[in-house]
Design a protein around this motif. Structure first.
Motif, PDB file in Angstrom:
ATOM      1  N   PHE A 243      29.233  36.545 180.586  1.00 52.14           N
ATOM      2  CA  PHE A 243      28.552  37.300 179.535  1.00 52.14           C
ATOM      3  C   PHE A 243      29.460  37.553 178.341  1.00 52.14           C
ATOM      4  N   THR A 244      30.746  37.746 178.590  1.00 50.41           N
ATOM      5  CA  THR A 244      31.694  37.909 177.501  1.00 50.41           C
ATOM      6  C   THR A 244      31.761  36.634 176.664  1.00 50.41           C
ATOM      7  N   CYS A 245      31.796  35.479 177.330  1.00 56.85           N
ATOM      8  CA  CYS A 245      31.836  34.195 176.612  1.00 56.85           C
ATOM      9  C   CYS A 245      30.558  33.972 175.810  1.00 56.85           C
ATOM     10  N   ILE A 246      29.416  34.316 176.382  1.00 56.14           N
ATOM     11  CA  ILE A 246      28.145  34.161 175.666  1.00 56.14           C
ATOM     12  C   ILE A 246      28.121  35.065 174.445  1.00 56.14           C
ATOM     13  N   THR A 247      28.548  36.305 174.629  1.00 60.64           N
ATOM     14  CA  THR A 247      28.571  37.247 173.511  1.00 60.64           C
ATOM     15  C   THR A 247      29.496  36.751 172.416  1.00 60.64           C
ATOM     16  N   PHE A 248      30.698  36.291 172.783  1.00 60.12           N
ATOM     17  CA  PHE A 248      31.636  35.812 171.769  1.00 60.12           C
ATOM     18  C   PHE A 248      31.094  34.567 171.079  1.00 60.12           C
ATOM     19  N   ALA A 249      30.346  33.754 171.819  1.00 62.55           N
ATOM     20  CA  ALA A 249      29.790  32.535 171.233  1.00 62.55           C
ATOM     21  C   ALA A 249      28.826  32.851 170.095  1.00 62.55           C
ATOM     22  N   GLN A 250      28.224  34.023 170.121  1.00 60.31           N
ATOM     23  CA  GLN A 250      27.299  34.415 169.062  1.00 60.31           C
ATOM     24  C   GLN A 250      28.022  35.095 167.901  1.00 60.31           C
ATOM     25  N   ASN A 251      29.318  35.259 168.045  1.00 58.01           N
ATOM     26  CA  ASN A 251      30.133  35.883 167.013  1.00 58.01           C
ATOM     27  C   ASN A 251      31.025  34.841 166.368  1.00 58.01           C
ATOM     28  N   VAL A 252      31.188  34.975 165.082  1.00 59.14           N
ATOM     29  CA  VAL A 252      32.014  34.019 164.362  1.00 59.14           C
ATOM     30  C   VAL A 252      33.489  34.440 164.383  1.00 59.14           C
ATOM     31  N   ALA A 253      33.725  35.740 164.567  1.00 58.64           N
ATOM     32  CA  ALA A 253      35.103  36.244 164.593  1.00 58.64           C
ATOM     33  C   ALA A 253      35.108  37.683 165.090  1.00 58.64           C
ATOM     34  N   SER A 254      36.314  38.212 165.247  1.00 60.60           N
ATOM     35  CA  SER A 254      36.468  39.639 165.538  1.00 60.60           C
ATOM     36  C   SER A 254      37.740  40.136 164.859  1.00 60.60           C
ATOM     37  N   VAL A 255      37.706  41.405 164.489  1.00 60.23           N
ATOM     38  CA  VAL A 255      38.870  42.059 163.885  1.00 60.23           C
ATOM     39  C   VAL A 255      39.145  43.309 164.696  1.00 60.23           C
ATOM     40  N   ASN A 256      40.326  43.315 165.307  1.00 61.80           N
ATOM     41  CA  ASN A 256      40.747  44.452 166.125  1.00 61.80           C
ATOM     42  C   ASN A 256      39.718  44.783 167.211  1.00 61.80           C
ATOM     43  N   GLY A 257      39.125  43.734 167.785  1.00 61.78           N
ATOM     44  CA  GLY A 257      38.157  43.899 168.869  1.00 61.78           C
ATOM     45  C   GLY A 257      36.731  44.136 168.411  1.00 61.78           C
ATOM     46  N   LYS A 258      36.512  44.319 167.119  1.00 62.99           N
ATOM     47  CA  LYS A 258      35.156  44.542 166.602  1.00 62.99           C
ATOM     48  C   LYS A 258      34.578  43.203 166.137  1.00 62.99           C
ATOM     49  N   SER A 259      33.475  42.817 166.752  1.00 64.16           N
ATOM     50  CA  SER A 259      32.878  41.512 166.503  1.00 64.16           C
ATOM     51  C   SER A 259      32.190  41.414 165.144  1.00 64.16           C
ATOM     52  N   ILE A 260      32.220  40.204 164.602  1.00 64.37           N
ATOM     53  CA  ILE A 260      31.451  39.864 163.407  1.00 64.37           C
ATOM     54  C   ILE A 260      30.431  38.832 163.862  1.00 64.37           C
ATOM     55  N   SER A 261      29.178  39.226 163.897  1.00 61.90           N
ATOM     56  CA  SER A 261      28.146  38.315 164.385  1.00 61.90           C
ATOM     57  C   SER A 261      27.927  37.170 163.405  1.00 61.90           C
ATOM     58  N   SER A 262      27.459  36.064 163.941  1.00 65.39           N
ATOM     59  CA  SER A 262      27.140  34.910 163.101  1.00 65.39           C
ATOM     60  C   SER A 262      26.043  35.270 162.110  1.00 65.39           C
ATOM     61  N   LYS A 263      25.082  36.083 162.550  1.00 68.79           N
ATOM     62  CA  LYS A 263      23.981  36.490 161.663  1.00 68.79           C
ATOM     63  C   LYS A 263      24.500  37.304 160.480  1.00 68.79           C
ATOM     64  N   GLU A 264      25.380  38.263 160.773  1.00 69.62           N
ATOM     65  CA  GLU A 264      25.954  39.079 159.698  1.00 69.62           C
ATOM     66  C   GLU A 264      26.732  38.207 158.727  1.00 69.62           C
ATOM     67  N   PHE A 265      27.590  37.330 159.253  1.00 68.58           N
ATOM     68  CA  PHE A 265      28.421  36.492 158.399  1.00 68.58           C
ATOM     69  C   PHE A 265      27.566  35.584 157.517  1.00 68.58           C
ATOM     70  N   MET A 266      26.553  34.956 158.092  1.00 68.60           N
ATOM     71  CA  MET A 266      25.710  34.042 157.307  1.00 68.60           C
ATOM     72  C   MET A 266      24.859  34.813 156.292  1.00 68.60           C
ATOM     73  N   TRP A 267      24.456  36.037 156.624  1.00 71.95           N
ATOM     74  CA  TRP A 267      23.708  36.867 155.677  1.00 71.95           C
ATOM     75  C   TRP A 267      24.571  37.147 154.453  1.00 71.95           C
ATOM     76  N   VAL A 268      25.826  37.534 154.692  1.00 79.37           N
ATOM     77  CA  VAL A 268      26.744  37.832 153.594  1.00 79.37           C
ATOM     78  C   VAL A 268      27.064  36.554 152.810  1.00 79.37           C
ATOM     79  N   TYR A 269      27.274  35.457 153.531  1.00 79.83           N
ATOM     80  CA  TYR A 269      27.585  34.186 152.859  1.00 79.83           C
ATOM     81  C   TYR A 269      26.451  33.780 151.922  1.00 79.83           C
ATOM     82  N   LYS A 270      25.228  33.785 152.439  1.00 83.95           N
ATOM     83  CA  LYS A 270      24.071  33.385 151.621  1.00 83.95           C
ATOM     84  C   LYS A 270      23.896  34.314 150.429  1.00 83.95           C
ATOM     85  N   LYS A 271      24.056  35.612 150.659  1.00 76.81           N
ATOM     86  CA  LYS A 271      23.892  36.603 149.597  1.00 76.81           C
ATOM     87  C   LYS A 271      24.882  36.366 148.459  1.00 76.81           C
TER      88      LYS A 271
END
Length: 196
Positions: free
Chosen positions: A13-41
């Motif tokens: 489950f940890t691997c699946i969760t990380f797979a949906q994240n593009v990165a993390s900073v200090n243990g706090k995940s950055i989801s692919s959805k959040e990153f792509m939303w910001v990128y497109k914007k």
């Protein structure tokens, strides 16, 4: 056997969760959805990007997230003026009724605003206030880098020197933050997001 099974499930489950994240900073995940939303914007709604485009932008976004992390560590998010500003923005956003608090875009907009204000506040403390109060430091920076200004006097290139000094402070700060906090990038997820 049960313990091994539980560890396997947890890792899965940890691997699946990380797979949906593009990165993390200090243990706090950055989801692919959040990153792509910001990128497109920030790219006029363009949804297609090469791996290199996304990697370059992710690097900038990670620098932003590092500053936000530092602001939270310094408890700037507990500041009364900060909370008042965030509440005012949220009330104005709700009043527009263009997006609902139940909508994922609403959450992205609010998070972007919260973090943007934190980044502004920490940058004010760490960089901008130093520039306003440091005429001597700016002149010293000019003297150390005089060859970069084609022999022009400090007065002639003061604006450029100030901007370069600010960038120098920014670069050193980012280097310190990247040493202080853990940054992980999920290269596989970033490649999946890239559209060649």
């Amino acid at each position: 056997m049960r313990k091994v099974c539980c560890i396997f499930i947890l890792c899965f489950f940890t691997c699946i969760t990380f797979a949906q994240n593009v990165a993390s900073v200090n243990g706090k995940s950055i989801s692919s959805k959040e990153f792509m939303w910001v990128y497109k914007k920030n790219h006029a709604g363009i949804a297609t990007a090469t791996y290199q485009d996304l990697a370059s932008y992710l690097n900038l976004y990670l620098n932003f997230k590092l500053k936000v992390t530092e602001a939270r560590v310094m408890n700037l998010d507990a500041d009364t003026a900060y909370k008042k500003e965030i509440n005012g923005y949220e009330n104005a956003l709700k009043a527009q009724k263009k997006t609902s608090p139940k909508n994922i875009e609403y959450n992205f907009i609010m998070n972007e605003y919260r973090e943007g204000v934190l980044m502004f506040n920490i940058s004010e403390k760490k960089i901008w206030s130093k520039i306003q109060d440091s005429e001597a430091a700016i002149e010293e920076f000019y003297n150390k880098n005089v060859n970069a200004y084609s022999g022009k006097s400090f007065d002639d290139v003061r604006g450029q020197v100030t901007a370069d000094y600010q960038q120098s402070l920014e670069n050193e700060w980012i280097k310190t933050l990247r040493t202080k906090y853990t940054v992980k990038v999920n290269e596989d997820e970033l490649r999946k997001l890239a559209k060649l």
